[in-house]
Design an enzyme around this catalytic site. Structure first.
Site, PDB file in Angstrom:
ATOM      1  CD  GLN A 148      -2.589   1.445   2.833  1.00  0.00           C
ATOM      2  OE1 GLN A 148      -2.237   2.237   3.506  1.00  0.00           O
ATOM      3  NE2 GLN A 148      -3.423   0.538   3.105  1.00  0.00           N
ATOM      4  CG  HIS A 150       1.309   6.626   3.359  1.00  0.00           C
ATOM      5  ND1 HIS A 150       2.285   6.871   4.245  1.00  0.00           N
ATOM      6  CD2 HIS A 150       0.242   5.959   3.803  1.00  0.00           C
ATOM      7  CE1 HIS A 150       1.680   6.313   5.525  1.00  0.00           C
ATOM      8  NE2 HIS A 150       0.641   5.577   5.051  1.00  0.00           N
ATOM      9  CD  GLU A 177      -3.567   5.629   4.796  1.00  0.00           C
ATOM     10  OE1 GLU A 177      -2.728   5.012   4.948  1.00  0.00           O
ATOM     11  OE2 GLU A 177      -4.725   5.623   5.697  1.00  0.00           O
ATOM     12  CD  GLU A 228      -5.182   1.422   5.865  1.00  0.00           C
ATOM     13  OE1 GLU A 228      -4.982   0.557   5.629  1.00  0.00           O
ATOM     14  OE2 GLU A 228      -4.358   2.373   5.796  1.00  0.00           O
ATOM     15  CD  GLN A 303      -3.393   1.312   9.179  1.00  0.00           C
ATOM     16  OE1 GLN A 303      -2.431   1.358   8.552  1.00  0.00           O
ATOM     17  NE2 GLN A 303      -4.326   2.321   9.307  1.00  0.00           N
ATOM     18  CG  ASP A 342       2.162   2.590   8.970  1.00  0.00           C
ATOM     19  OD1 ASP A 342       2.691   2.140   9.902  1.00  0.00           O
ATOM     20  OD2 ASP A 342       0.865   2.732   9.230  1.00  0.00           O
ATOM     21  CB  SER A 369      -0.518  -0.580   6.884  1.00  0.00           C
ATOM     22  OG  SER A 369       0.118  -0.120   7.866  1.00  0.00           O
TER      23      SER A 369
END
Lengths: 754, 137
Positions: A148, A150, A177, A228, A303, A342, A369
């Site tokens: 995933q 950012h 995200e 999430e 997550q 993350d 995450s």
């Protein structure tokens, strides 16, 4: 240089003080203060009792004292039919089952449904870091690993968000995200990422992280396909301070599903400690409670792995092991796991690289995450463990260990093309929906920008009215689909419609669902079936070929092509003049060059032209009172033997051997091959002056002197990493040209007879 | 054939799902969107699809996920403002036992949401015992 005598401190400690590591904090375990990792004396004794099919005590607490977490876990997580069996088992036995390739995942998942938080924590606490990672690779839910990203920036600039979303999807991130600097910009950020994600690959899931109710509204408008931010905490007081309860969060979870939106929870060690409500319990036990609550809520995934509390947890002894252990509990409970990584848990790049490695090897539904696809300063979530700056390091780790971390090296031209396409698509949508005007210079500044420092585009304040207009005018993703199609972005419109269509079937609401090639893969149709060597996930040939093609990969052809360029710069300058005979001059220094020297190869690994090197050595020799003679050695390409052969031909018994790549040796005829007088082994560091000094020393040796050897300064560069792959290819040229029977050839610097 | 074999529905059993307006998956095309035949209202999940996904989840050994899908199925027809109002009431310090039970009754009688009603009533009991109804602001 500082005075070494004014301190009684070993100055290595001063060096260590300067390392980035010293910015990190290290906390001692102190259960009273909530600092305990795997076990606190205040953790309860694991246990559960059942009366008439009802859980009446849990981890040492009778029913009447259950707090909201206990109550929720007792009623919705624990299966009374399994509790007795699972709780009676020995912790060590279950721990061994977790790492036993002959015990299927399903069997362990069944047992977990009868285990309390304290029991789950006790079992994983039996495992070493290596065992935790191994068990994770066996227990994780979907077979194919994912990742995933950012996607944020410091200005909330929608153009950059669109470009970066498209770039992130192209890198292979399965989920994107975003969040904002200014909360009122959420709708614009969501719409920008929606458009960006529709460009290119077009099947990445996307979300906008904001306050729960607002996030649901954005999702309903189709401007997010997953969520999430359903945060869960491990103590009652922390939960209440988070302004929710297990029931309110479970209700929200069902609300997401009812709108066809994928959702996962968030939790992680250290959160309760940061919030001041840790009840003196270990962070692992509290996280085990969070995870049991999550399974009880019926959410498909989580997550976890520290997340916001990751650095705090990593500050404690064994903290990084704990972060993996809580990931393990998540997948053991059958949850999709976006496994943390993350948050930048350290200022030390070594700790960062080490932190990612076990999970990278084990694979994960989403290895991070949220990995920064953007540069650190643009990350509105704060710096991730890995960031835009370090993506190529991550790609290289995949290649080193032959593992799939979910990312693929970028083709530079294609990446730029996608960025342009994404910004143009968003511009079209803005114009078509009358949201904003975009100038050519804004577009130009964004597509080439590495980060928002380099853009001249929207500012956070200019984005707010755009965001409000999207919200107030009830603009939905269907309006975006229409706008894209109307302005010729038909592929993008199709991609976005494809994502919206998913909410009709709900296929992606199932555990661990992502899209690959517009097909869903989840724990249901791509279940992790690891059961030992040659099972579970393996990259196919195509995927491995993509993963290993990192930028700048050398091939023999590319190295030789670069070398051929040198040939044009250096027309023939060394000429054969018959077989070399032994000399008689007592001050002669014979320079023996290797077979390809000046013939096929023209520069040293330091980049010096070979004529310049010969010139430096010969001028050094004559400056020292010696006389230079050049010969080519053909029966060997090894520096020591080339040097010794030269020395044997020399009237003084002193010779210099040099290879095309610049490795040089000073030798004497009565010595053993590898017992030379001087050696330049780090050819990439050798300057022309060093070659000249070597020539001078050689000359002084002919007078029976013992000159000070030349020291080529070395500051610890990883020379083999920098040069060996190239050198090995080039050196093969030298060895190919050797002929065991060939005699040394006399060389001149002008054509014979001229 | 196990119900798991229907998954993914989009590929294996597209005829088993319809949009809330009765359209089939194949009807959702870009041209239909551009012609105005497909709108936001079509791009939503139905209670039937959620119940089907619940059965699939259960067949995969995921009992709690299935429960969630069943609760979600009840929420499909509940208007967004009622959902948000109920969610708000479930948060700490927002309601008291009586109002929460009354909300459960509304969901039960107006929207036939029996599972949700029971779920909220269960919360109300625990909230009272643990003092969760105490006002916080």
């Amino acid at each position: 240089m500082t005075n070494s005598t004014d301190t009684n401190r070993w100055r290595r400690f001063s060096d260590w003080d300067e390392r980035m590591l010293r910015h990190d904090l290290f906390a001692a375990e102190d259960p009273e203060a909530g600092f305990s990792v795997f076990k606190s004396p205040y953790d309860p004794i694991a246990g559960a009792t059942i009366k008439s099919g009802r859980i009446v005590s849990l981890d040492g607490k009778p029913e009447k004292d259950f707090d909201i977490l206990d109550e929720f876990i007792a009623r919705h997580h624990l299966d009374p039919d399994l509790v007795e069996e699972a709780m009676a088992m020995d912790d060590g036995e279950i721990a061994r089952m977790l790492v036993d390739i002959n015990v299927p995942r399903e069997k362990l998942e069944r047992l977990a449904r009868g285990m309390t938080p304290a029991k789950l924590a006790n079992v994983v606490a039996q495992l070493s870091s290596l065992e935790v990672a191994f068990a994770y690779s066996k227990m994780r839910q979907r077979k194919t690993p994912g990742n995933q990203a950012h996607v944020t920036n410091a200005k909330d600039d929608p153009l950059q968000l669109a470009a970066d979303a498209a770039t992130a999807a192209e890198l292979g991130f399965d989920e994107l995200e975003t969040t904002m600097r200014v909360s009122s910009n959420s709708w614009a950020n969501a719409l920008a990422c929606t458009v960006g994600a529709s460009v290119g690959r077009g099947d990445a899931l996307f979300q906008c992280s904001i306050e729960e109710a607002e996030e649901l509204r954005i999702g309903m408008a189709g401007l997010a396909t997953y969520a999430e931010t359903i945060s869960v905490y491990g103590t009652e007081k922390a939960f209440i301070d988070g302004d929710d309860t297990p029931w309110s969060k479970a209700f929200l979870t069902a609300a997401y599903a009812s709108r066809g939106i994928k959702a996962r929870c968030t939790s992680g060690a250290g959160a309760e400690l940061l919030m001041g409500f840790h009840e003196k319990k270990s962070v692992l036990y509290l996280e085990a409670r969070c995870l049991c609550v999550q399974r009880a809520m019926g959410i498909q995934g989580t997550q976890n792995g520290g997340v916001d509390g990751a650095a705090l947890t990593a500050s404690m002894p064994g903290g990084v092991r704990e972060l993996m252990a809580e990931n393990l509990i998540a997948v053991w409970l059958g949850l999709e796991c976006a496994s943390g990584n993350d948050a930048r848990t350290s200022e030390s790049e070594i700790r960062v690289g080490a932190k990612i490695t076990p999970l990278l090897l084990a694979g994960s539904d989403l290895i991070t995450s949220g990995q920064g696809s953007i540069n650190k300063y643009d990350n509105t979530f704060n710096a991730s463990l890995f960031n835009g700056e370090e993506i190529e390091e991550y790609l290289t780790l995949q290649r080193d260990f032959e593992v799939d971390g979910g990312l693929t090296p970028l083709d530079e031209e294609r990446a730029l093309g996608l960025r342009i396409r994404a910004v143009e698509a968003l511009t079209a949508v803005f114009e078509e929906l009358d949201l904003a005007t975009v100038t050519t210079s804004m577009v130009q500044s964004v597509v080439f920008a590495s980060g928002s420092d380099q853009t001249d585009s929207f500012t956070a304040g200019q984005v707010t009215p755009i965001s409000e207009a999207i919200k107030n005018r009830n603009i939905t993703a269907v309006d975006v689909v229409r706008a894209l199609a109307k302005r010729g972005f038909r592929d993008e419109a199709e991609n976005l419609l494809f994502m919206l269509k998913q909410r009709v079937t709900g296929d992606y609401l199932q555990t661990s669902a992502i899209f690959r090639d517009h097909k869903i893969i989840s724990a249901l149709n791509d279940p992790n079936d690891y059961s030992g060597p040659a099972t579970g996930y393996r990259m196919d040939e195509k995927r491995w070929s993509d993963v290993k093609s990192v930028r700048g990969t050398l091939t023999k052809e590319s190295v030789l092509a670069t070398e051929a360029l040198g040939k044009e710069r250096f027309p023939d300058w060394l000429f054969d003049d018959g077989t070399a005979e032994p000399g008689t001059d007592r001050h002669e220094v014979v320079i023996g060059v290797s077979p390809a020297f000046g013939a096929e190869m023209h520069r040293t690994s330091a980049g010096h032209g070979l004529p310049d090197v010969i010139n430096a050595i010969t001028s050094g020799i004559s400056g020292g009172g010696g006389r230079a003679r050049l010969v080519r050695i053909l029966h060997t390409a090894d520096t020591s033997f080339v040097g010794l052969s030269a020395a044997k031909l020399s009237g003084s018994g002193i010779g210099i051997g040099i290879q095309s790549k610049g490795t040089a040796v000073l030798h004497r005829s009565d010595r053993l091959p590898h017992l030379n007088l001087e050696l330049f082994s780090n050819a990439p560091l050798v300057l022309l002056d060093h070659y000249k000094q070597l020539g001078w020393n050689a000359a002084r040796h002919t007078f029976g002197e013992a000159p000070e050897p030349v020291v080529v300064p070395f500051r610890g560069e990883a020379l083999s990493a920098r040069f060996h792959a190239r050198v090995a290819i080039l050196f093969a040229l030298e060895t190919e040209m050797t002929d065991p029977d060939a005699k040394p050839v006399q060389l001149t610097l002008s054509p014979t007879g001229a | 054939m196990s119900i798991k074999d229907l998954y993914p529905l989009a590929e294996k059993a597209p005829d088993r799902v319809k949009t809330p307006t009765g359209k089939s998956l194949a009807d959702i095309t870009l041209d239909a969107v551009l012609a105005g035949d497909v709108t936001v209202a079509d791009l939503a999940i139905t209670p039937e699809a959620l119940h089907l996904q619940a059965e699939i989840a259960l067949a995969g050994g995921r009992h709690t996920l299935a429960e969630n899908f069943h609760r979600a199925a009840e929420l499909v027809t509940i208007p967004q403002d009622v959902i948000m109002e109920t969610y708000e009431m479930l948060r700490p310090g927002r309601a008291d036992r009586k109002t929460l039970n009354a909300q459960a009754e509304v969901l039960r009688s107006t929207y036939k949401a029996e599972l949700l009603a029971k779920f909220i009533e269960e919360a109300a009991v625990t909230y009272e015992r643990r003092g969760i109804f105490a006002k916080r602001y």
